[in-house]
Design a protein around this motif. Sequence first.
Motif, PDB file in Angstrom:
ATOM      1  N   UNK A  83     -11.067   8.344   3.387  1.00 49.72           N
ATOM      2  CA  UNK A  83     -12.467   8.074   3.728  1.00 49.72           C
ATOM      3  C   UNK A  83     -12.561   6.978   4.792  1.00 49.72           C
ATOM      4  N   UNK A  84     -11.561   6.091   4.793  1.00 49.92           N
ATOM      5  CA  UNK A  84     -11.551   4.997   5.766  1.00 49.92           C
ATOM      6  C   UNK A  84     -11.395   5.463   7.204  1.00 49.92           C
ATOM      7  N   UNK A  85     -10.909   6.687   7.391  1.00 53.46           N
ATOM      8  CA  UNK A  85     -10.769   7.213   8.746  1.00 53.46           C
ATOM      9  C   UNK A  85     -12.108   7.658   9.314  1.00 53.46           C
ATOM     10  N   UNK A  86     -13.087   7.826   8.442  1.00 51.18           N
ATOM     11  CA  UNK A  86     -14.400   8.291   8.902  1.00 51.18           C
ATOM     12  C   UNK A  86     -15.479   7.225   8.768  1.00 51.18           C
ATOM     13  N   UNK A  87     -15.259   6.282   7.885  1.00 51.86           N
ATOM     14  CA  UNK A  87     -16.271   5.267   7.611  1.00 51.86           C
ATOM     15  C   UNK A  87     -15.685   3.893   7.916  1.00 51.86           C
ATOM     16  N   UNK A  88     -16.509   2.995   8.401  1.00 51.86           N
ATOM     17  CA  UNK A  88     -16.003   1.660   8.739  1.00 51.86           C
ATOM     18  C   UNK A  88     -16.154   0.705   7.564  1.00 51.86           C
ATOM     19  N   UNK A  89     -15.158  -0.147   7.419  1.00 49.38           N
ATOM     20  CA  UNK A  89     -15.212  -1.182   6.384  1.00 49.38           C
ATOM     21  C   UNK A  89     -14.886  -2.520   7.033  1.00 49.38           C
ATOM     22  N   UNK A  90     -15.592  -3.544   6.610  1.00 48.70           N
ATOM     23  CA  UNK A  90     -15.319  -4.864   7.175  1.00 48.70           C
ATOM     24  C   UNK A  90     -13.955  -5.361   6.746  1.00 48.70           C
ATOM     25  N   UNK A  91     -13.674  -5.192   5.481  1.00 52.34           N
ATOM     26  CA  UNK A  91     -12.368  -5.586   4.961  1.00 52.34           C
ATOM     27  C   UNK A  91     -11.581  -4.335   4.627  1.00 52.34           C
ATOM     28  N   UNK A  92     -10.260  -4.470   4.740  1.00 49.04           N
ATOM     29  CA  UNK A  92      -9.392  -3.352   4.375  1.00 49.04           C
ATOM     30  C   UNK A  92      -9.812  -2.080   5.092  1.00 49.04           C
ATOM     31  N   UNK A  93      -9.919  -2.170   6.431  1.00 51.53           N
ATOM     32  CA  UNK A  93     -10.271  -0.973   7.194  1.00 51.53           C
ATOM     33  C   UNK A  93      -9.024  -0.126   7.422  1.00 51.53           C
ATOM     34  N   UNK A  94      -9.222   1.127   7.731  1.00 50.07           N
ATOM     35  CA  UNK A  94      -8.119   2.077   7.883  1.00 50.07           C
ATOM     36  C   UNK A  94      -7.257   1.741   9.099  1.00 50.07           C
ATOM     37  N   UNK A  95      -5.961   1.696   8.888  1.00 49.12           N
ATOM     38  CA  UNK A  95      -5.035   1.321   9.968  1.00 49.12           C
ATOM     39  C   UNK A  95      -4.255   2.510  10.519  1.00 49.12           C
ATOM     40  N   UNK A  96      -4.470   3.673   9.950  1.00 45.49           N
ATOM     41  CA  UNK A  96      -3.824   4.849  10.518  1.00 45.49           C
ATOM     42  C   UNK A  96      -2.609   5.332   9.749  1.00 45.49           C
ATOM     43  N   UNK A  97      -2.059   6.445  10.247  1.00 46.42           N
ATOM     44  CA  UNK A  97      -0.864   7.046   9.664  1.00 46.42           C
ATOM     45  C   UNK A  97       0.197   7.027  10.753  1.00 46.42           C
ATOM     46  N   UNK A  98       1.239   6.251  10.568  1.00 52.31           N
ATOM     47  CA  UNK A  98       2.281   6.209  11.597  1.00 52.31           C
ATOM     48  C   UNK A  98       3.669   6.278  10.972  1.00 52.31           C
ATOM     49  N   UNK A  99       4.161   7.486  10.886  1.00 52.28           N
ATOM     50  CA  UNK A  99       5.554   7.705  10.488  1.00 52.28           C
ATOM     51  C   UNK A  99       5.976   9.032  11.092  1.00 52.28           C
ATOM     52  N   UNK A 100       7.268   9.329  11.010  1.00 52.05           N
ATOM     53  CA  UNK A 100       7.765  10.570  11.595  1.00 52.05           C
ATOM     54  C   UNK A 100       7.259  11.795  10.843  1.00 52.05           C
ATOM     55  N   UNK A 101       7.349  12.953  11.537  1.00 51.93           N
ATOM     56  CA  UNK A 101       6.819  14.184  10.952  1.00 51.93           C
ATOM     57  C   UNK A 101       7.638  14.715   9.786  1.00 51.93           C
ATOM     58  N   UNK A 102       8.878  14.261   9.683  1.00 51.28           N
ATOM     59  CA  UNK A 102       9.715  14.712   8.573  1.00 51.28           C
ATOM     60  C   UNK A 102       9.130  14.341   7.222  1.00 51.28           C
ATOM     61  N   UNK A 103       8.346  13.311   7.206  1.00 51.47           N
ATOM     62  CA  UNK A 103       7.761  12.849   5.936  1.00 51.47           C
ATOM     63  C   UNK A 103       6.386  13.436   5.681  1.00 51.47           C
ATOM     64  N   UNK A 104       5.888  14.270   6.578  1.00 53.32           N
ATOM     65  CA  UNK A 104       4.545  14.829   6.386  1.00 53.32           C
ATOM     66  C   UNK A 104       4.413  15.518   5.019  1.00 53.32           C
ATOM     67  N   UNK A 105       5.438  16.301   4.575  1.00 54.29           N
ATOM     68  CA  UNK A 105       5.296  16.931   3.243  1.00 54.29           C
ATOM     69  C   UNK A 105       5.173  15.904   2.112  1.00 54.29           C
ATOM     70  N   UNK A 106       5.853  14.776   2.230  1.00 55.86           N
ATOM     71  CA  UNK A 106       5.744  13.741   1.193  1.00 55.86           C
ATOM     72  C   UNK A 106       4.345  13.136   1.209  1.00 55.86           C
ATOM     73  N   UNK A 107       3.857  12.815   2.413  1.00 56.78           N
ATOM     74  CA  UNK A 107       2.520  12.211   2.538  1.00 56.78           C
ATOM     75  C   UNK A 107       1.463  13.189   2.025  1.00 56.78           C
ATOM     76  N   UNK A 108       1.659  14.480   2.323  1.00 58.55           N
ATOM     77  CA  UNK A 108       0.706  15.501   1.877  1.00 58.55           C
ATOM     78  C   UNK A 108       0.736  15.635   0.349  1.00 58.55           C
ATOM     79  N   UNK A 109       1.931  15.675  -0.210  1.00 61.31           N
ATOM     80  CA  UNK A 109       2.068  15.776  -1.672  1.00 61.31           C
ATOM     81  C   UNK A 109       1.391  14.584  -2.348  1.00 61.31           C
ATOM     82  N   UNK A 110       1.663  13.395  -1.829  1.00 63.00           N
ATOM     83  CA  UNK A 110       1.105  12.169  -2.401  1.00 63.00           C
ATOM     84  C   UNK A 110      -0.416  12.142  -2.266  1.00 63.00           C
ATOM     85  N   UNK A 111      -0.912  12.502  -1.080  1.00 62.45           N
ATOM     86  CA  UNK A 111      -2.362  12.485  -0.841  1.00 62.45           C
ATOM     87  C   UNK A 111      -3.072  13.465  -1.763  1.00 62.45           C
ATOM     88  N   UNK A 112      -2.465  14.633  -1.980  1.00 66.75           N
ATOM     89  CA  UNK A 112      -3.066  15.645  -2.863  1.00 66.75           C
ATOM     90  C   UNK A 112      -3.154  15.102  -4.284  1.00 66.75           C
TER      91      UNK A 112
END
Length: 144
Positions: free
Chosen positions: A18-47
């Motif tokens: 939600x932080x990627x679409x909405x702004x927060x004063x504190x603890x704002x979204x800093x992005x996703x920055x890692x290699x694509x090999x881990x995309x399945x792990x990030x997807x599994x975790x996010x789900x």
Amino acid sequence: MKEELIWALVFDYPHVFVGARRKYENASFQGISCGEGWEPIVRWLSAGIERLIEQEPEDEREFYRCIEVRERFGGLEFYMNDATPEMARLVRVAVSQSFSMCEFCGNPGALRQDGRRGAKTLCDSCRGKVVVLPLTGQVPAPLV
Ligand SMILES: [Zn+2]
């Protein structure tokens, strides 16, 4: 990670990111920055976290938003604004998986520490090809 993969995650798991679409004063979204090999792990975790957030009262869901996904010291880091014990458990499982999966291609990998590159979890074939110099602030202390 390619931008379209990042936006697919943000779209598929609207509570987690939600932080990627909405702004927060504190603890704002800093992005996703890692290699694509881990995309399945990030997807599994996010789900998994998305499902857990949906069980929380509606007015509390935003507390459990993701702040940043990145690589640090060779492993995945998944920062959240707040996490229930169950969410924290899923994050630990994903982080431990990341240490045996190549960050760049997703094949089985191992934590390597090659000279100035800093620690990276890579497979044998990416080890020689991928050159990623960590930012100075991220260079880990040498393993003793
Ligand atoms: Zn690889």
